[in-house]
Design a protein around this motif. Structure first.
Motif, PDB file in Angstrom:
ATOM      1  N   ALA A  37       0.825  -1.214   0.000  1.00  0.00           N
ATOM      2  CA  ALA A  37       0.000   0.000   0.000  1.00  0.00           C
ATOM      3  C   ALA A  37       0.857   1.261   0.000  1.00  0.00           C
ATOM      4  N   HIS A  38       1.931   1.247   0.788  1.00  0.00           N
ATOM      5  CA  HIS A  38       2.827   2.406   0.818  1.00  0.00           C
ATOM      6  C   HIS A  38       3.523   2.622  -0.521  1.00  0.00           C
ATOM      7  N   ALA A  39       3.753   1.539  -1.270  1.00  0.00           N
ATOM      8  CA  ALA A  39       4.410   1.663  -2.572  1.00  0.00           C
ATOM      9  C   ALA A  39       3.460   2.187  -3.648  1.00  0.00           C
ATOM     10  N   SER A  40       2.174   2.227  -3.346  1.00  0.00           N
ATOM     11  CA  SER A  40       1.203   2.806  -4.268  1.00  0.00           C
ATOM     12  C   SER A  40       1.227   4.328  -4.132  1.00  0.00           C
ATOM     13  N   ALA A  42      -1.173   6.078  -2.905  1.00  0.00           N
ATOM     14  CA  ALA A  42      -2.131   6.484  -1.872  1.00  0.00           C
ATOM     15  C   ALA A  42      -1.558   7.625  -1.030  1.00  0.00           C
ATOM     16  N   ARG A  43      -2.428   8.565  -0.673  1.00  0.00           N
ATOM     17  CA  ARG A  43      -1.958   9.675   0.173  1.00  0.00           C
ATOM     18  C   ARG A  43      -1.931   9.287   1.639  1.00  0.00           C
ATOM     19  N   ALA A  44      -2.564   8.180   1.990  1.00  0.00           N
ATOM     20  CA  ALA A  44      -2.543   7.693   3.371  1.00  0.00           C
ATOM     21  C   ALA A  44      -2.848   6.203   3.375  1.00  0.00           C
ATOM     22  N   VAL A  45      -2.246   5.493   4.322  1.00  0.00           N
ATOM     23  CA  VAL A  45      -2.491   4.061   4.502  1.00  0.00           C
ATOM     24  C   VAL A  45      -2.947   3.852   5.934  1.00  0.00           C
ATOM     25  N   LEU A  46      -4.144   3.297   6.109  1.00  0.00           N
ATOM     26  CA  LEU A  46      -4.709   3.068   7.425  1.00  0.00           C
ATOM     27  C   LEU A  46      -5.011   1.586   7.600  1.00  0.00           C
ATOM     28  N   VAL A  47      -4.854   1.095   8.811  1.00  0.00           N
ATOM     29  CA  VAL A  47      -5.257  -0.258   9.160  1.00  0.00           C
ATOM     30  C   VAL A  47      -6.402  -0.149  10.161  1.00  0.00           C
ATOM     31  N   ALA A  48      -7.526  -0.766   9.827  1.00  0.00           N
ATOM     32  CA  ALA A  48      -8.706  -0.745  10.690  1.00  0.00           C
ATOM     33  C   ALA A  48      -8.796  -2.075  11.424  1.00  0.00           C
ATOM     34  N   THR A  49      -8.730  -2.025  12.745  1.00  0.00           N
ATOM     35  CA  THR A  49      -8.703  -3.263  13.521  1.00  0.00           C
ATOM     36  C   THR A  49      -9.416  -3.075  14.850  1.00  0.00           C
ATOM     37  N   ASP A  50      -9.770  -4.197  15.482  1.00  0.00           N
ATOM     38  CA  ASP A  50     -10.355  -4.149  16.825  1.00  0.00           C
ATOM     39  C   ASP A  50      -9.399  -4.727  17.857  1.00  0.00           C
ATOM     40  N   ASP A  51      -8.134  -4.975  17.435  1.00  0.00           N
ATOM     41  CA  ASP A  51      -7.180  -5.641  18.313  1.00  0.00           C
ATOM     42  C   ASP A  51      -5.940  -4.772  18.519  1.00  0.00           C
ATOM     43  N   PRO A  52      -5.551  -4.505  19.778  1.00  0.00           N
ATOM     44  CA  PRO A  52      -4.406  -3.618  20.031  1.00  0.00           C
ATOM     45  C   PRO A  52      -3.075  -4.194  19.538  1.00  0.00           C
ATOM     46  N   ARG A  59       1.304   0.101  13.208  1.00  0.00           N
ATOM     47  CA  ARG A  59       2.145   1.290  13.437  1.00  0.00           C
ATOM     48  C   ARG A  59       3.605   0.974  13.127  1.00  0.00           C
ATOM     49  N   GLU A  60       4.058  -0.206  13.504  1.00  0.00           N
ATOM     50  CA  GLU A  60       5.439  -0.593  13.209  1.00  0.00           C
ATOM     51  C   GLU A  60       5.684  -0.691  11.712  1.00  0.00           C
ATOM     52  N   ALA A  61       4.617  -0.959  10.955  1.00  0.00           N
ATOM     53  CA  ALA A  61       4.724  -1.041   9.495  1.00  0.00           C
ATOM     54  C   ALA A  61       4.512   0.318   8.835  1.00  0.00           C
ATOM     55  N   GLY A  62       4.362   1.363   9.638  1.00  0.00           N
ATOM     56  CA  GLY A  62       4.239   2.707   9.098  1.00  0.00           C
ATOM     57  C   GLY A  62       2.844   3.138   8.736  1.00  0.00           C
ATOM     58  N   ALA A  63       1.838   2.365   9.129  1.00  0.00           N
ATOM     59  CA  ALA A  63       0.456   2.710   8.817  1.00  0.00           C
ATOM     60  C   ALA A  63      -0.198   3.413  10.001  1.00  0.00           C
ATOM     61  N   ASP A  64      -1.271   4.093   9.716  1.00  0.00           N
ATOM     62  CA  ASP A  64      -2.084   4.747  10.743  1.00  0.00           C
ATOM     63  C   ASP A  64      -3.090   3.723  11.247  1.00  0.00           C
ATOM     64  N   ALA A  65      -2.968   3.296  12.498  1.00  0.00           N
ATOM     65  CA  ALA A  65      -3.886   2.296  13.052  1.00  0.00           C
ATOM     66  C   ALA A  65      -5.137   2.972  13.591  1.00  0.00           C
ATOM     67  N   PRO A 105      -0.119  -6.378  -5.742  1.00  0.00           N
ATOM     68  CA  PRO A 105       0.722  -5.427  -6.482  1.00  0.00           C
ATOM     69  C   PRO A 105       0.298  -3.980  -6.230  1.00  0.00           C
ATOM     70  N   SER A 106       1.251  -3.127  -5.964  1.00  0.00           N
ATOM     71  CA  SER A 106       0.929  -1.713  -5.755  1.00  0.00           C
ATOM     72  C   SER A 106       0.335  -1.100  -7.016  1.00  0.00           C
ATOM     73  N   ALA A 107       0.743  -1.603  -8.192  1.00  0.00           N
ATOM     74  CA  ALA A 107       0.197  -1.081  -9.452  1.00  0.00           C
ATOM     75  C   ALA A 107      -1.302  -1.328  -9.557  1.00  0.00           C
ATOM     76  N   LEU A 108      -1.771  -2.441  -9.007  1.00  0.00           N
ATOM     77  CA  LEU A 108      -3.204  -2.728  -9.038  1.00  0.00           C
ATOM     78  C   LEU A 108      -3.958  -1.806  -8.084  1.00  0.00           C
ATOM     79  N   ILE A 109      -3.371  -1.517  -6.936  1.00  0.00           N
ATOM     80  CA  ILE A 109      -3.980  -0.562  -6.005  1.00  0.00           C
ATOM     81  C   ILE A 109      -4.168   0.787  -6.704  1.00  0.00           C
ATOM     82  N   ASP A 110      -3.118   1.245  -7.391  1.00  0.00           N
ATOM     83  CA  ASP A 110      -3.210   2.501  -8.130  1.00  0.00           C
ATOM     84  C   ASP A 110      -4.295   2.433  -9.198  1.00  0.00           C
ATOM     85  N   GLN A 111      -4.361   1.316  -9.902  1.00  0.00           N
ATOM     86  CA  GLN A 111      -5.331   1.186 -10.981  1.00  0.00           C
ATOM     87  C   GLN A 111      -6.762   1.300 -10.469  1.00  0.00           C
TER      88      GLN A 111
END
Length: 249
Positions: A37-40, A42-52, A59-65, A105-111
């Protein structure tokens, strides 16, 4: 082009416990998905979860949790909660990337993001790829999709469609049928409508969530994937296969 990626990530998994946290080539599976996702663009990458624990891995992967409720029946509902919490405007483009797709593939995310930019009348975008094997065409676990000449999806089915009358519905050429690839982009207003709607008759019958869009009159842009994802992960065998593929690259 401007879009955001949201990765819905549950820790619970009946077939493979702690699936999104499983190690692949020295990193949690979720980290590989976040990297794609970061290689696409995207202006932001978020992970939506219910588990801390998953949130910390994000967060360790650089995403906004983003912490969400634990009672969502599917990832789309989880993403809709994020859209509401962030107060995204109706035209915000949200690309849903599954947390068990480490070879996305990040290219597919962009597409997918570009498809909604290019087609202002579409509410949702998704992708397909040609079916080349007769066994795949008749496999109910492989979802088929039919589009019109304008590149809008007409129907998704587990059945072998479109039916080829003259051949007895054999796969007769390379562009006879298309396989659906499970990545989606939504405009935020369509995402909210989709998540708020009840399960429809067709959706229940085929067990395909995307059929709900037709009940709601939401046009779906369908693109032929520029890059096809490698296998997703549902089982320990899938996990081993993905690790072998990563080791070979």
């Amino acid at each position: 082009m401007s879009f955001v990626v949201v990765i819905p990530a549950r820790r619970a998994s009946s077939r493979l416990p702690d699936k999104v946290l499983r190690d692949i080539a020295g990193r949690p599976m979720l980290a590989h998905v976040c990297a794609a996702a970061h290689a696409s663009r995207a202006r932001a990458v978020l992970v939506a979860t219910d588990d801390p624990v998953v949130a910390e891995a994000a967060r360790e992967a650089g995403a906004d949790a983003v912490m969400t409720r634990d009672d969502h029946p599917c990832g789309t509902d989880r993403i809709a909660e994020v859209a509401a919490a962030r107060d995204w405007g109706d035209e915000t483009i949200v690309v849903n990337v599954q947390a068990d797709e480490p070879l996305m593939p990040s290219a597919l995310i962009d597409q997918i993001g570009e498809a909604l930019v290019a087609d202002a009348g579409a509410a949702i975008a998704t992708a397909s790829t040609p079916i080349l094997r007769a066994d795949d065409f008749h496999d109910p676990n492989i979802v088929k999709v039919v589009a019109n000449a304008a590149g809008r999806a007409l129907y998704f089915s587990r059945a072998p469609i479109p039916y080829h009358r003259d051949s007895g519905n054999r796969l007769v050429d390379d562009d006879a049928a298309s396989r659906h690839i499970g990545i989606y982009g939504y405009r935020a207003d369509a995402l909210r409508s989709f998540a708020a709607a009840p399960v429809g008759v067709l959706e229940r019958r085929e067990s395909l969530e995307q059929l709900r869009a037709f009940d709601l009159g939401l046009p779906i842009a369908l693109v032929c994937a520029v890059a096809v994802p490698g296998p997703g992960v549902d089982t320990a065998a899938d996990l081993a296969a993905v690790e072998r593929l990563l080791a070979a690259t």
